[in-house]
Each structure stands twice: as C-alpha cells, then as structure tokens.
Design a protein around this motif. Sequence first.
Motif, PDB file in Angstrom:
ATOM      1  N   UNK A 195      -9.068  15.835 -18.511  1.00 28.76           N
ATOM      2  CA  UNK A 195     -10.161  15.870 -17.524  1.00 28.76           C
ATOM      3  C   UNK A 195     -10.547  14.478 -17.027  1.00 28.76           C
ATOM      4  N   UNK A 196      -9.571  13.550 -16.998  1.00 28.84           N
ATOM      5  CA  UNK A 196      -9.847  12.218 -16.455  1.00 28.84           C
ATOM      6  C   UNK A 196      -8.647  11.631 -15.723  1.00 28.84           C
ATOM      7  N   UNK A 197      -7.531  12.371 -15.668  1.00 28.98           N
ATOM      8  CA  UNK A 197      -6.350  11.838 -14.993  1.00 28.98           C
ATOM      9  C   UNK A 197      -5.430  12.957 -14.547  1.00 28.98           C
ATOM     10  N   UNK A 198      -4.663  12.659 -13.513  1.00 33.15           N
ATOM     11  CA  UNK A 198      -3.560  13.526 -13.101  1.00 33.15           C
ATOM     12  C   UNK A 198      -2.287  12.774 -13.472  1.00 33.15           C
ATOM     13  N   UNK A 199      -1.361  13.480 -14.126  1.00 34.97           N
ATOM     14  CA  UNK A 199      -0.121  12.858 -14.564  1.00 34.97           C
ATOM     15  C   UNK A 199       1.070  13.670 -14.093  1.00 34.97           C
ATOM     16  N   UNK A 200       2.159  12.971 -13.796  1.00 33.69           N
ATOM     17  CA  UNK A 200       3.383  13.641 -13.383  1.00 33.69           C
ATOM     18  C   UNK A 200       4.593  12.758 -13.603  1.00 33.69           C
ATOM     19  N   UNK A 201       5.667  13.373 -13.999  1.00 30.12           N
ATOM     20  CA  UNK A 201       6.898  12.668 -14.360  1.00 30.12           C
ATOM     21  C   UNK A 201       7.600  12.094 -13.125  1.00 30.12           C
ATOM     22  N   UNK A 202       7.990  10.833 -13.238  1.00 34.53           N
ATOM     23  CA  UNK A 202       8.772  10.161 -12.205  1.00 34.53           C
ATOM     24  C   UNK A 202      10.264  10.427 -12.425  1.00 34.53           C
ATOM     25  N   UNK A 203      11.082  10.306 -11.381  1.00 36.68           N
ATOM     26  CA  UNK A 203      12.519  10.557 -11.551  1.00 36.68           C
ATOM     27  C   UNK A 203      13.202   9.559 -12.491  1.00 36.68           C
ATOM     28  N   UNK A 256       9.975  -1.263  -9.339  1.00 39.97           N
ATOM     29  CA  UNK A 256      10.746  -0.065  -9.680  1.00 39.97           C
ATOM     30  C   UNK A 256      10.156   1.190  -9.052  1.00 39.97           C
ATOM     31  N   UNK A 257       8.825   1.289  -9.007  1.00 40.46           N
ATOM     32  CA  UNK A 257       8.194   2.439  -8.367  1.00 40.46           C
ATOM     33  C   UNK A 257       8.513   2.463  -6.877  1.00 40.46           C
ATOM     34  N   UNK A 258       8.343   1.333  -6.219  1.00 41.41           N
ATOM     35  CA  UNK A 258       8.594   1.244  -4.774  1.00 41.41           C
ATOM     36  C   UNK A 258      10.039   1.626  -4.455  1.00 41.41           C
ATOM     37  N   UNK A 259      10.969   1.266  -5.325  1.00 39.25           N
ATOM     38  CA  UNK A 259      12.379   1.600  -5.109  1.00 39.25           C
ATOM     39  C   UNK A 259      12.620   3.112  -5.148  1.00 39.25           C
ATOM     40  N   UNK A 260      11.726   3.875  -5.784  1.00 40.93           N
ATOM     41  CA  UNK A 260      11.877   5.330  -5.870  1.00 40.93           C
ATOM     42  C   UNK A 260      11.222   6.067  -4.703  1.00 40.93           C
ATOM     43  N   UNK A 261      10.436   5.353  -3.891  1.00 36.85           N
ATOM     44  CA  UNK A 261       9.694   5.991  -2.802  1.00 36.85           C
ATOM     45  C   UNK A 261      10.604   6.304  -1.630  1.00 36.85           C
ATOM     46  N   UNK A 262      10.325   7.397  -0.903  1.00 32.87           N
ATOM     47  CA  UNK A 262       9.293   8.400  -1.167  1.00 32.87           C
ATOM     48  C   UNK A 262       9.713   9.303  -2.324  1.00 32.87           C
ATOM     49  N   UNK A 263       8.715   9.801  -3.032  1.00 37.74           N
ATOM     50  CA  UNK A 263       8.970  10.663  -4.182  1.00 37.74           C
ATOM     51  C   UNK A 263       7.900  11.758  -4.231  1.00 37.74           C
ATOM     52  N   UNK A 276       0.846  -1.194   0.000  1.00 39.50           N
ATOM     53  CA  UNK A 276       0.000   0.000   0.000  1.00 39.50           C
ATOM     54  C   UNK A 276       0.880   1.242   0.000  1.00 39.50           C
ATOM     55  N   UNK A 277       0.359   2.290  -0.647  1.00 40.02           N
ATOM     56  CA  UNK A 277       1.043   3.575  -0.660  1.00 40.02           C
ATOM     57  C   UNK A 277       0.090   4.657  -0.201  1.00 40.02           C
ATOM     58  N   UNK A 278       0.661   5.748   0.262  1.00 37.41           N
ATOM     59  CA  UNK A 278      -0.109   6.940   0.612  1.00 37.41           C
ATOM     60  C   UNK A 278       0.296   8.043  -0.355  1.00 37.41           C
ATOM     61  N   UNK A 279      -0.707   8.773  -0.853  1.00 39.09           N
ATOM     62  CA  UNK A 279      -0.475   9.877  -1.770  1.00 39.09           C
ATOM     63  C   UNK A 279      -1.058  11.124  -1.127  1.00 39.09           C
ATOM     64  N   UNK A 280      -0.184  12.048  -0.735  1.00 35.86           N
ATOM     65  CA  UNK A 280      -0.617  13.325  -0.160  1.00 35.86           C
ATOM     66  C   UNK A 280      -0.635  14.329  -1.302  1.00 35.86           C
ATOM     67  N   UNK A 316       3.352   2.677   2.723  1.00 36.58           N
ATOM     68  CA  UNK A 316       2.634   2.562   3.999  1.00 36.58           C
ATOM     69  C   UNK A 316       3.103   1.306   4.703  1.00 36.58           C
ATOM     70  N   UNK A 317       3.113   1.358   6.004  1.00 32.91           N
ATOM     71  CA  UNK A 317       3.556   0.211   6.797  1.00 32.91           C
ATOM     72  C   UNK A 317       2.477  -0.817   7.035  1.00 32.91           C
ATOM     73  N   UNK A 318       1.207  -0.435   6.846  1.00 33.40           N
ATOM     74  CA  UNK A 318       0.119  -1.378   7.162  1.00 33.40           C
ATOM     75  C   UNK A 318      -0.243  -2.271   5.996  1.00 33.40           C
TER      76      UNK A 318
END
Length: 119
Positions: free
Chosen positions: A40-48, A24-31, A2-6, A117-119
């Motif tokens: 008008x249907x998605x939020x997008x953002x570039x990963x490192x 690969x995503x988990x290895x970049x966290x936190x990001x 699980x992840x948390x997105x603030x 997330x730890x849970x």
Amino acid sequence: MRIQISIGGERLTATLSEGAAVRDLVAQLPVTVYMVDHGQFEKTGRLPSPLSREGQPDGADPDVGDVGYYAPGNDLVLYYGDQSYFPGIVILGRLDGDAAQRLARLDGPVRARVEARDD
C-alpha cells in the motif's frame, strides 16, 4: 532525462537522475510493465532486463514520489507512500508534480507504458 508513464488512464512524468542503472533503463524504453500494489505504498513491476547497480549503495530510503529499482526482483518501482530503508533499492529519479498522489488513487494491478520524453 524525462520519461512519461501512461498508467491506468493517467499520464505521469518523471525526471531521472544520472548513473548506470538509469542508462540501462533508458536503453529498454519504450517498455510496458505490468504493476501491482505492494504494501500500500508502491507499484512494482518486472522489467525485461536487469539494471546495473554499479556505483550504487547497498540500499535506499525512498521518499514519496521517487522512481526506483528493486534489484532482487528486477522491478521498476513507483513510490506513492512512505517506504523505509530497504536493501536492494536504487533510486532512479522523481515523479513530477502531483503524480504520486494520482498514482495512489489507482487500485489494483495496472499496465504501465514507460517512454522517453523529448522535452
């Protein structure tokens, strides 16, 4: 996992699936990802760094509430509306509960902090 997105004053959670892209995503966290509304249907953002596409189909038809990766743009994608099949999309997991509806209410560019997330 699980992840948390603030994002934009909201704390959203998501459950990720298994696979090379997720690892690969988990290895970049936190990001921190700077995201914009797209179509008008998605939020997008570039990963490192790019995520692996190993074992993934050529594209996907994401559902409302999916967490995805758009490989050609190296973007993390949070779907709050309906997107049809598109090449280059990898589904990473699902937003929990009413997160997609809360995300849809956030207008304009936002800063998203993604953490394990730890849970």
